[in-house]
Enzyme design. Structure first.
Site, PDB file in Angstrom:
ATOM      1  N   GLU A 106      10.976  16.582  13.651  1.00  0.00           N
ATOM      2  CA  GLU A 106      11.290  16.362  12.241  1.00  0.00           C
ATOM      3  C   GLU A 106      10.513  17.366  11.393  1.00  0.00           C
ATOM      4  O   GLU A 106       9.289  17.427  11.466  1.00  0.00           O
ATOM      5  CB  GLU A 106      10.899  14.927  11.866  1.00  0.00           C
ATOM      6  CG  GLU A 106      11.364  14.527  10.500  1.00  0.00           C
ATOM      7  CD  GLU A 106      10.976  13.090  10.154  1.00  0.00           C
ATOM      8  OE1 GLU A 106       9.803  12.727  10.354  1.00  0.00           O
ATOM      9  OE2 GLU A 106      11.850  12.349   9.678  1.00  0.00           O
TER      10      GLU A 106
ATOM     11  N   LYS B  41       0.862  -1.192   0.000  1.00  0.00           N
ATOM     12  CA  LYS B  41       0.000   0.000   0.000  1.00  0.00           C
ATOM     13  C   LYS B  41       0.898   1.241   0.000  1.00  0.00           C
ATOM     14  O   LYS B  41       1.429   1.637   1.021  1.00  0.00           O
ATOM     15  CB  LYS B  41      -0.926   0.016   1.224  1.00  0.00           C
ATOM     16  CG  LYS B  41      -2.144   0.854   0.953  1.00  0.00           C
ATOM     17  CD  LYS B  41      -2.480   1.978   1.892  1.00  0.00           C
ATOM     18  CE  LYS B  41      -1.537   2.949   2.418  1.00  0.00           C
ATOM     19  NZ  LYS B  41      -1.459   4.229   1.698  1.00  0.00           N
TER      20      LYS B  41
ATOM     21  N   CYS C 138      14.419  10.671   5.538  1.00  0.00           N
ATOM     22  CA  CYS C 138      14.398  10.388   6.978  1.00  0.00           C
ATOM     23  C   CYS C 138      15.797  10.472   7.583  1.00  0.00           C
ATOM     24  O   CYS C 138      15.953  10.864   8.735  1.00  0.00           O
ATOM     25  CB  CYS C 138      13.821   9.005   7.203  1.00  0.00           C
ATOM     26  SG  CYS C 138      14.672   7.742   6.236  1.00  0.00           S
TER      27      CYS C 138
ATOM     28  N   GLU D 209      10.257   1.464  10.122  1.00  0.00           N
ATOM     29  CA  GLU D 209      11.324   2.405   9.722  1.00  0.00           C
ATOM     30  C   GLU D 209      10.716   3.796   9.807  1.00  0.00           C
ATOM     31  O   GLU D 209       9.846   4.148   9.002  1.00  0.00           O
ATOM     32  CB  GLU D 209      11.775   2.110   8.287  1.00  0.00           C
ATOM     33  CG  GLU D 209      12.415   0.752   8.082  1.00  0.00           C
ATOM     34  CD  GLU D 209      13.785   0.630   8.706  1.00  0.00           C
ATOM     35  OE1 GLU D 209      14.361   1.659   9.089  1.00  0.00           O
ATOM     36  OE2 GLU D 209      14.267  -0.490   8.834  1.00  0.00           O
TER      37      GLU D 209
HETATM   38  P1  NAD Z   1       3.041   8.822   7.047  1.00  0.00           P
HETATM   39  O1  NAD Z   1       3.355   8.161   8.334  1.00  0.00           O
HETATM   40  O2  NAD Z   1       2.073   9.932   7.030  1.00  0.00           O
HETATM   41  O3  NAD Z   1       2.467   7.748   5.998  1.00  0.00           O
HETATM   42  C1  NAD Z   1       3.201   6.592   5.632  1.00  0.00           C
HETATM   43  C2  NAD Z   1       2.242   5.555   5.064  1.00  0.00           C
HETATM   44  O4  NAD Z   1       1.357   5.123   6.103  1.00  0.00           O
HETATM   45  C3  NAD Z   1       1.335   6.051   3.929  1.00  0.00           C
HETATM   46  O5  NAD Z   1       1.221   5.021   2.972  1.00  0.00           O
HETATM   47  C4  NAD Z   1       0.006   6.286   4.641  1.00  0.00           C
HETATM   48  O6  NAD Z   1      -1.121   6.184   3.780  1.00  0.00           O
HETATM   49  C5  NAD Z   1      -0.004   5.157   5.648  1.00  0.00           C
HETATM   50  N1  NAD Z   1      -0.854   5.368   6.832  1.00  0.00           N
HETATM   51  C6  NAD Z   1      -1.313   6.534   7.348  1.00  0.00           C
HETATM   52  N2  NAD Z   1      -2.008   6.292   8.478  1.00  0.00           N
HETATM   53  C7  NAD Z   1      -1.960   4.965   8.697  1.00  0.00           C
HETATM   54  C8  NAD Z   1      -2.452   4.101   9.723  1.00  0.00           C
HETATM   55  N3  NAD Z   1      -3.147   4.572  10.753  1.00  0.00           N
HETATM   56  N4  NAD Z   1      -2.196   2.785   9.632  1.00  0.00           N
HETATM   57  C9  NAD Z   1      -1.467   2.285   8.610  1.00  0.00           C
HETATM   58  N5  NAD Z   1      -0.970   3.040   7.599  1.00  0.00           N
HETATM   59  C10 NAD Z   1      -1.222   4.372   7.647  1.00  0.00           C
HETATM   60  O7  NAD Z   1       4.444   9.261   6.443  1.00  0.00           O
HETATM   61  P2  NAD Z   1       4.723  10.126   5.128  1.00  0.00           P
HETATM   62  O8  NAD Z   1       4.355  11.533   5.378  1.00  0.00           O
HETATM   63  O9  NAD Z   1       4.142   9.412   3.947  1.00  0.00           O
HETATM   64  O10 NAD Z   1       6.331   9.981   5.018  1.00  0.00           O
HETATM   65  C11 NAD Z   1       7.226  10.814   5.687  1.00  0.00           C
HETATM   66  C12 NAD Z   1       7.714  10.147   6.954  1.00  0.00           C
HETATM   67  O11 NAD Z   1       8.325   8.892   6.646  1.00  0.00           O
HETATM   68  C13 NAD Z   1       8.787  10.938   7.670  1.00  0.00           C
HETATM   69  O12 NAD Z   1       8.520  10.928   9.049  1.00  0.00           O
HETATM   70  C14 NAD Z   1      10.066  10.157   7.384  1.00  0.00           C
HETATM   71  O13 NAD Z   1      11.082  10.333   8.336  1.00  0.00           O
HETATM   72  C15 NAD Z   1       9.563   8.774   7.343  1.00  0.00           C
HETATM   73  N6  NAD Z   1      10.485   7.903   6.589  1.00  0.00           N
HETATM   74  C16 NAD Z   1      11.251   7.002   7.261  1.00  0.00           C
HETATM   75  C17 NAD Z   1      12.162   6.206   6.568  1.00  0.00           C
HETATM   76  C18 NAD Z   1      13.045   5.206   7.267  1.00  0.00           C
HETATM   77  O14 NAD Z   1      13.542   4.308   6.597  1.00  0.00           O
HETATM   78  N7  NAD Z   1      13.267   5.299   8.576  1.00  0.00           N
HETATM   79  C19 NAD Z   1      12.270   6.343   5.193  1.00  0.00           C
HETATM   80  C20 NAD Z   1      11.477   7.280   4.538  1.00  0.00           C
HETATM   81  C21 NAD Z   1      10.571   8.048   5.250  1.00  0.00           C
END
Ligand code: NAD
Length: 489
Positions: free
Chosen positions: A392, A183, A293, A259
């Site tokens: 962040e 997803k 990230c 992650e």
């Molecule tokens: P997000 O947490 O808003 O969303 C990530 C994913 O989760 C999306 O596909 C979203 O639709 C889904 N989602 C949202 N609510 C959910 C729920 N309640 N249950 C399950 N899935 C749900 O993150 P974002 O804004 O898409 O991405 C940015 C974030 O990702 C930043 O915090 C960044 O640091 C982090 N990130 C971490 C890594 C790593 O490897 N540590 C890598 C890339 C990004």
């Protein structure tokens, strides 16, 4: 077949490309704000079908046991994707706003090549280990340890490096013998949907083994965390969502692998080349507009050289204006959305309220009427307890902080809820090693060393995550361990 965005408005469910039951949703180019097309919008019933297909493929086919077939399928997928690399590049730049130069590496080509590594692991991994003989409770017994796929993996991914993160999950999960429901984030559905099209039309990956469900609705991610047919949730995204994922998965005691976010420190020791280090720190925070990230967003410099470091960093940022991601020379493209730009601007306002000084940037670039751009920004005059130093921001925003020596630099680096990444710059190897030992993060770069590669485990300490992606450690996240004990003959 030519991959065009209009062709990609489909879900991949049980081997078939199907429309979304909720219709379609618009995709914006973040550099132009134009609607560039639509993606299939799945609903809960579509997600249910995808989970069912993955469950059936895992339970009723030989996928999880046929290591050589899986390796062949992954190499076939790599070749098929490489055959479409220029179409994928154009779409990635348009959908993600990823600077073109990054598509030669982690935004596209790197993750596709990395499928090789996981295909090789499927063939070379020791699936069975002989523990030898023992006589527990007086019964002479021969013991073996079998490594087996966990089952159905729900993979939930963010928008910032969509190919890298999608393939860092699909690659090892499939290589280990699992079936997957992916997803992707609502902001970047095409990057995943195009992979679905290639899988359906150009590979022998069996129906149900990989399902791709694009949706404008975050709740479909949540569905993966509660469904009893899903055995493991592999999540990359924000720490706040990661906590919700873990809490929801607890009800059915799923394995979770997280992650999450970061606020990593770039530590400059007093024997480092200050100018050189500050210009690399400036370059790093501008890369993909700081939407990574593991990007270092706190620059820690010796207190006595603070003013000099501010000047050097400003100088570095001045050559890195936010620009068109299509241009091969662009480092800092747009933010992904208006919502993300609002968030970044909110933090810039907060920095001023907290008493900080915006030394450079901090505005929408004057030469851009459209696009979610923010000029690369340096914030000075704050301490590490400021919210802009703790939270962040996910934009091209660097907070510069003074330190009083190596131990103090380590203390400040660790004074964070996160523990994802970091960077150390200096010349004395013994001092560097002491800093490396002291910093509590999953990844550290020394003097510019690059940690990203298929065989290198990546992940976070503290609230940056649980588990490791990539490398053998990343592959083993997708495995269970079965101990078999039989009377010795
Ligand atoms: P997000 O947490 O808003 O969303 C990530 C994913 O989760 C999306 O596909 C979203 O639709 C889904 N989602 C949202 N609510 C959910 C729920 N309640 N249950 C399950 N899935 C749900 O993150 P974002 O804004 O898409 O991405 C940015 C974030 O990702 C930043 O915090 C960044 O640091 C982090 N990130 C971490 C890594 C790593 O490897 N540590 C890598 C890339 C990004």
């Amino acid at each position: 077949m030519t991959l065009r965005p209009t062709d990609s408005s489909a879900l991949l469910v049980d081997g078939k490309l199907v429309p979304g039951s909720a219709g379609v949703f618009d995709i914006l180019n973040p550099a132009t704000e134009e609607v560039i097309g639509q993606a299939a919008d799945a609903n809960a019933a579509d997600m249910d079908s995808a989970i069912e297909a993955a469950r059936r493929a895992f339970d009723t086919t030989s996928w999880s046991r046929d290591h050589a077939f899986r390796a062949r399928c992954l190499r076939q997928l790599r070749d098929a994707l490489q055959g479409h690399i220029e179409e994928l590049r154009d779409i990635t730049i348009a959908e993600v706003g990823a600077p073109r130069f990054l598509t030669n590496g982690p935004q596209l080509e790197g993750p596709i090549t990395d499928l090789d590594y996981f295909a090789d692991l499927a063939e070379s991994y020791s699936w069975e280990q002989d523990l030898g003989l023992a006589s527990p409770m007086g019964i002479k017994t021969h013991r073996r340890v079998l490594k087996e796929a966990v089952g159905v993996v729900g993979a939930i991914t963010p928008w910032n490096f969509p190919h890298q993160i999608n393939f860092a999950k699909i690659g090892p999960a499939l290589a280990a013998g699992n079936t997957v429901v992916l997803k992707p984030a609502p902001d970047t559905p095409w990057c995943a949907a195009l992979v679905g099209k290639v899988v359906a039309e150009e590979t022998d990956i069996p129906p149900g083994v990989l399902n791709i469900v694009t949706s404008s609705d975050h709740a479909l991610g949540a569905q993966l965390t509660t469904d009893l047919r899903v055995d493991l949730v592999s999540f990359t995204g924000s720490t706040a969502t990661g906590k919700a994922v873990m809490a929801a998965a607890a009800e059915s005691l799923k394995k979770v692998f997280l992650e999450l976010g970061g606020k990593s420190a770039f530590i400059v020791l007093d024997d480092a080349d200050l100018n050189g280090a500050c210009s690399i720190a400036a370059f790093t925070v501008c890369t993909h507009a700081g939407q990574g990230c593991a990007i270092t967003t706190r620059l820690l410099v010796p207190r006595e050289k603070y003013d000099e470091a501010v000047a050097a960093t400003k100088n570095g940022l001045s050559g890195l204006a936010a620009a068109d991601p299509n241009d091969g020379g662009t480092i800092c493209g747009p933010l992904i959305s208006a919502k993300q730009r609002d968030r970044v601007e909110g933090y810039l306002k907060l920095a001023l309220e907290e008493g900080g000084t915006i030394e450079s940037g901090g505005v929408r670039p004057a030469d851009k009427e459209k696009g979610f751009f923010i000029s690369p920004t340096l914030i000075s005059g704050l301490t590490n307890d400021a919210r802009v130093a703790q939270e962040e921001i996910f934009g091209p925003v660097l907070v510069i902080l003074p330190h009083d020596g190596d131990d103090d630099a380590v203390r400040i680096a660790n004074d964070s809820p996160y523990g994802l990444s970091g960077s150390v710059w200096g010349t004395d190897p013994e001092r560097i090693e002491r800093v490396v030992a002291g910093v509590r993060t999953g990844t550290l770069s020394v003097n510019g060393g690059v940690w990203y590669s298929a065989d290198a485990p990546f992940g976070g300490y503290k609230q940056s995550g649980i588990g490791r992606e990539m490398g053998v450690a990343g592959f083993e996240e997708y495995l269970e361990t079965k101990l078999v004990a039989a009377p010795a003959q």
